[in-house]
Write a protein that holds these residues in place. Structure first.
Motif, PDB file in Angstrom:
ATOM      1  N   ALA A  53       0.326  -0.949   0.145  1.00 43.97           N
ATOM      2  CA  ALA A  53      -0.092  -0.049   0.130  1.00 43.97           C
ATOM      3  C   ALA A  53       1.484   1.210  -0.027  1.00 43.97           C
ATOM      4  O   ALA A  53       2.142   1.016  -0.163  1.00 43.97           O
ATOM      5  CB  ALA A  53      -1.053  -0.041   1.181  1.00 43.97           C
ATOM      6  N   HIS A  54       0.299   2.095  -0.669  1.00 45.01           N
ATOM      7  CA  HIS A  54       0.889   4.082  -0.774  1.00 45.01           C
ATOM      8  C   HIS A  54       0.068   4.941  -0.547  1.00 45.01           C
ATOM      9  O   HIS A  54      -1.138   4.772  -0.316  1.00 45.01           O
ATOM     10  CB  HIS A  54       1.927   3.562  -1.415  1.00 45.01           C
ATOM     11  N   ALA A  55       0.654   5.958   0.272  1.00 41.90           N
ATOM     12  CA  ALA A  55      -0.395   7.436   0.504  1.00 41.90           C
ATOM     13  C   ALA A  55       0.948   7.983  -0.176  1.00 41.90           C
ATOM     14  O   ALA A  55       1.767   8.296   0.211  1.00 41.90           O
ATOM     15  CB  ALA A  55      -0.489   7.142   2.172  1.00 41.90           C
ATOM     16  N   LEU A  94       0.161  12.625   0.642  1.00 41.72           N
ATOM     17  CA  LEU A  94      -1.281  13.484   1.228  1.00 41.72           C
ATOM     18  C   LEU A  94      -0.625  15.331   1.109  1.00 41.72           C
ATOM     19  O   LEU A  94       0.312  15.153   1.069  1.00 41.72           O
ATOM     20  CB  LEU A  94      -1.234  13.091   2.815  1.00 41.72           C
ATOM     21  N   ARG A 106      -4.954  14.023  -2.258  1.00 38.95           N
ATOM     22  CA  ARG A 106      -4.873  13.159  -1.410  1.00 38.95           C
ATOM     23  C   ARG A 106      -4.601  11.802  -2.179  1.00 38.95           C
ATOM     24  O   ARG A 106      -6.307  11.520  -3.332  1.00 38.95           O
ATOM     25  CB  ARG A 106      -5.288  12.953  -0.113  1.00 38.95           C
ATOM     26  N   LEU A 107      -4.000  10.813  -2.035  1.00 39.57           N
ATOM     27  CA  LEU A 107      -3.804   9.420  -3.354  1.00 39.57           C
ATOM     28  C   LEU A 107      -3.497   8.004  -2.259  1.00 39.57           C
ATOM     29  O   LEU A 107      -2.974   8.317  -1.321  1.00 39.57           O
ATOM     30  CB  LEU A 107      -3.087   9.610  -3.935  1.00 39.57           C
ATOM     31  N   PHE A 108      -3.640   7.406  -2.428  1.00 42.10           N
ATOM     32  CA  PHE A 108      -4.313   6.249  -1.849  1.00 42.10           C
ATOM     33  C   PHE A 108      -4.137   4.692  -2.532  1.00 42.10           C
ATOM     34  O   PHE A 108      -5.119   5.149  -3.641  1.00 42.10           O
ATOM     35  CB  PHE A 108      -5.418   6.011  -0.298  1.00 42.10           C
TER      36      PHE A 108
END
Length: 121
Positions: free
Chosen positions: A11-13, A15, A20-22
């Motif tokens: 997983a990655h994020a 901010l 905002r991306l997940f």
């Protein structure tokens, strides 16, 4: 990310002030077959939300050649799923390789070809 051999899940994020991306990514391998599933979620500062799903499958019959098919869907684009067959060829040199890629993106209203040459080092 967790990886065991050529199989992985992660997983990655990101901010930021504007966005905002997940994302979630999983990859699996069995013999000459590889499969990758990626899910992405974005939220813009305006409150608009986007989702992207990409599922790619490849068959690698030789060390230097791969044939594959990718399905891409994006909710924000308001378009149907794109079907993308592709071909990759690697030309080993010394400690790096040249990679040649041909893709054909098929989607309602769009038929595009992509030719790409890159270096892997």
């Amino acid at each position: 990310y967790y990886r065991r051999g050529l199989n992985s899940i992660g997983a990655h994020a990101f901010l930021g002030d504007e966005r905002r991306l997940f994302g979630l990514v999983g990859a699996g391998n069995r013999g000459p077959f590889f499969s990758t599933l990626a899910l992405g979620f974005a939220r813009e500062r305006t409150g608009q939300r986007h989702t992207r799903v990409s599922w790619e499958n490849e068959w690698i019959p030789r060390r230097w050649m791969a044939l594959g098919l990718r399905l891409d869907a994006r909710t924000g684009a308001n378009r149907p799923v794109a079907v993308v067959p592709h071909f990759n060829a690697l030309f080993p040199l010394t400690s790096y390789a040249l990679r040649f890629t041909v893709e054909h993106r098929q989607q309602r209203g769009t038929r595009e070809w992509l030719l790409e040459l890159g270096a892997v080092f």
